[in-house]
Scaffold this motif. Structure first.
Motif, PDB file in Angstrom:
ATOM      1  N   ARG A  11       1.115  -3.755  -5.523  1.00 40.47           N
ATOM      2  CA  ARG A  11       0.327  -2.542  -5.309  1.00 40.47           C
ATOM      3  C   ARG A  11      -1.105  -2.880  -4.897  1.00 40.47           C
ATOM      4  O   ARG A  11      -1.690  -2.194  -4.051  1.00 40.47           O
ATOM      5  CB  ARG A  11       0.345  -1.697  -6.580  1.00 40.47           C
ATOM      6  N   ALA A  12      -1.649  -3.943  -5.471  1.00 42.47           N
ATOM      7  CA  ALA A  12      -3.011  -4.340  -5.113  1.00 42.47           C
ATOM      8  C   ALA A  12      -3.076  -4.771  -3.651  1.00 42.47           C
ATOM      9  O   ALA A  12      -4.003  -4.408  -2.919  1.00 42.47           O
ATOM     10  CB  ALA A  12      -3.485  -5.465  -6.029  1.00 42.47           C
ATOM     11  N   LEU A  14      -1.055  -3.925  -1.191  1.00 46.69           N
ATOM     12  CA  LEU A  14      -0.816  -2.792  -0.304  1.00 46.69           C
ATOM     13  C   LEU A  14      -1.997  -1.829  -0.299  1.00 46.69           C
ATOM     14  O   LEU A  14      -2.259  -1.159   0.707  1.00 46.69           O
ATOM     15  CB  LEU A  14       0.470  -2.075  -0.714  1.00 46.69           C
ATOM     16  N   TYR A  15      -2.715  -1.752  -1.405  1.00 46.21           N
ATOM     17  CA  TYR A  15      -3.915  -0.920  -1.452  1.00 46.21           C
ATOM     18  C   TYR A  15      -4.934  -1.389  -0.410  1.00 46.21           C
ATOM     19  O   TYR A  15      -5.574  -0.586   0.264  1.00 46.21           O
ATOM     20  CB  TYR A  15      -4.532  -0.962  -2.845  1.00 46.21           C
ATOM     21  N   ASP A  16      -5.069  -2.713  -0.255  1.00 45.66           N
ATOM     22  CA  ASP A  16      -6.007  -3.247   0.735  1.00 45.66           C
ATOM     23  C   ASP A  16      -5.607  -2.834   2.149  1.00 45.66           C
ATOM     24  O   ASP A  16      -6.454  -2.491   2.974  1.00 45.66           O
ATOM     25  CB  ASP A  16      -6.067  -4.773   0.629  1.00 45.66           C
ATOM     26  N   TYR A  17      -4.293  -2.869   2.447  1.00 52.03           N
ATOM     27  CA  TYR A  17      -3.833  -2.438   3.767  1.00 52.03           C
ATOM     28  C   TYR A  17      -4.151  -0.957   3.983  1.00 52.03           C
ATOM     29  O   TYR A  17      -4.655  -0.553   5.032  1.00 52.03           O
ATOM     30  CB  TYR A  17      -2.318  -2.639   3.911  1.00 52.03           C
ATOM     31  N   ARG A  18      -3.838  -0.166   2.968  1.00 48.32           N
ATOM     32  CA  ARG A  18      -4.025   1.267   3.085  1.00 48.32           C
ATOM     33  C   ARG A  18      -5.494   1.632   3.259  1.00 48.32           C
ATOM     34  O   ARG A  18      -5.855   2.544   3.999  1.00 48.32           O
ATOM     35  CB  ARG A  18      -3.428   1.942   1.839  1.00 48.32           C
ATOM     36  N   ARG A  19      -6.352   0.897   2.536  1.00 47.31           N
ATOM     37  CA  ARG A  19      -7.797   1.163   2.609  1.00 47.31           C
ATOM     38  C   ARG A  19      -8.326   0.945   4.022  1.00 47.31           C
ATOM     39  O   ARG A  19      -9.283   1.582   4.453  1.00 47.31           O
ATOM     40  CB  ARG A  19      -8.525   0.242   1.616  1.00 47.31           C
ATOM     41  N   LYS A  20      -7.697   0.042   4.770  1.00 50.39           N
ATOM     42  CA  LYS A  20      -8.093  -0.229   6.147  1.00 50.39           C
ATOM     43  C   LYS A  20      -7.457   0.750   7.136  1.00 50.39           C
ATOM     44  O   LYS A  20      -7.651   0.619   8.351  1.00 50.39           O
ATOM     45  CB  LYS A  20      -7.694  -1.658   6.530  1.00 50.39           C
ATOM     46  N   GLN A 140       5.041   2.841  -1.522  1.00 43.43           N
ATOM     47  CA  GLN A 140       4.406   3.991  -0.863  1.00 43.43           C
ATOM     48  C   GLN A 140       4.294   3.769   0.648  1.00 43.43           C
ATOM     49  O   GLN A 140       3.195   3.820   1.234  1.00 43.43           O
ATOM     50  CB  GLN A 140       3.026   4.266  -1.477  1.00 43.43           C
TER      51      GLN A 140
END
Length: 295
Positions: A11-12, A14-20, A140
């Motif tokens: 999750r951590a 994928l969070y970085d990908y999503r944030r970009k 997600q």
């Protein structure tokens, strides 16, 4: 390529990908990859910024007499294949990570998951829907990729996503076949040479069913009995189910008319259970009458 085995670090990442603002595609698999899986990965890479492949043999979709323990596994081989395709993340959890305690919550898609193959493998599609739902909540993704060979599975997942308002797109990818027509499957490696040769009958029977429908045969029983005769004539084939259904709803049809239908077959060869499918498109007959009262 990152190999991640537990949920929190996945999750951590994928969070970085999503944030970009990057889109994420997921390809759920049970491992022992073949060219059919790789076609899903390539489609995901073409349509998404980041691709996650999950490798998890899910025990809850196997019945008591089915082949969970014997299901082929080769993690190092899988990882090497995915690294060559430059996958971003491989999520390969243990059973304990996915099911840390006895579950009290399951996902059932009824009646869609109880008909057709669901009658042969009771509870199978509930196990599939539950684990796929968990993976969707963990990853997600924006898009998820599944092969059309598991046609009823694809229909079940699409219905689950629609009914539960899950914010992702399900993408079906055409079945990839061996040169002789056999649908690629992780189970094929368990076939003896004799069973492997016999299994070609599934593709031949599906092809004949498709041909009959394309030629104008409208009686489902004629199509099914022709296919049944071909399959049962093969001594090593143990036919488990054979169905003709509406390609969209999977409901039984009394006549093959203007809508496409799907042919679904399940059979065992030397104890190895194989499934296959074929969508057939009937010829829409003209209802015009020529001068003189004749067609």
């Amino acid at each position: 390529m990152q190999l991640i085995e537990t949920i929190a670090p996945l999750r951590a990442a994928l969070y970085d990908y999503r944030r970009k603002g990057e889109t994420i595609g997921v390809v759920p698999t049970m491992g022992y990859l073949h060219d059919g899986h790789l076609a899903l990965v390539e489609r995901a890479k073409a349509e998404c910024d980041r691709v996650v492949v999950t490798v998890f043999v899910n025990p809850t979709q196997f019945g008591p007499s089915e082949d969970f323990a014997a299901y082929p596994r080769d993690r190092e081989r899988d990882l090497a294949m995915l690294e060559r395709l430059a996958v971003d993340v491989v999520f390969a959890p243990t059973v304990e990570e996915m099911y840390p305690r006895p579950g009290q919550t399951t996902v059932s898609v009824k009646p869609l998951g109880d008909i057709l193959i669901g009658t042969v493998r009771p509870g199978h599609f509930s196990g599939v829907a539950t684990v796929v739902s968990k993976l969707f909540h963990i990853v997600q993704p924006d898009r998820a990729y599944f092969g059309e060979k598991d046609y009823q599975q694809l229909a079940v997942i699409r219905r689950m996503v629609a009914d539960l308002d899950m914010p992702l797109t399900i993408v079906g990818v055409p079945t990839v076949r061996e040169p002789d027509g056999l649908a690629m499957s992780s189970r094929n490696v368990r076939l003896t040479p004799e069973a492997r040769a016999a299994a070609k009958v599934l593709s031949r029977a599906l092809g004949e069913g498709e041909r009959l429908i394309g030629a104008g045969e409208a009686d489902p029983q004629v199509v099914l009995e022709t296919m049944r005769g071909m399959i049962t004539a093969e001594p090593l084939a143990e036919l488990r189910s054979l169905d003709l259904a509406d390609a969209e709803t999977l409901e039984a049809v009394e006549r093959v008319e203007a809508r496409p239908v799907v042919l679904l077959v399940t059979a065992a060869f030397g104890g190895v259970l194989l499934i296959d499918e074929r969508v057939a498109h009937p010829i829409a007959e003209l209802n015009e009458t020529e001068p003189g009262g004749e067609r």
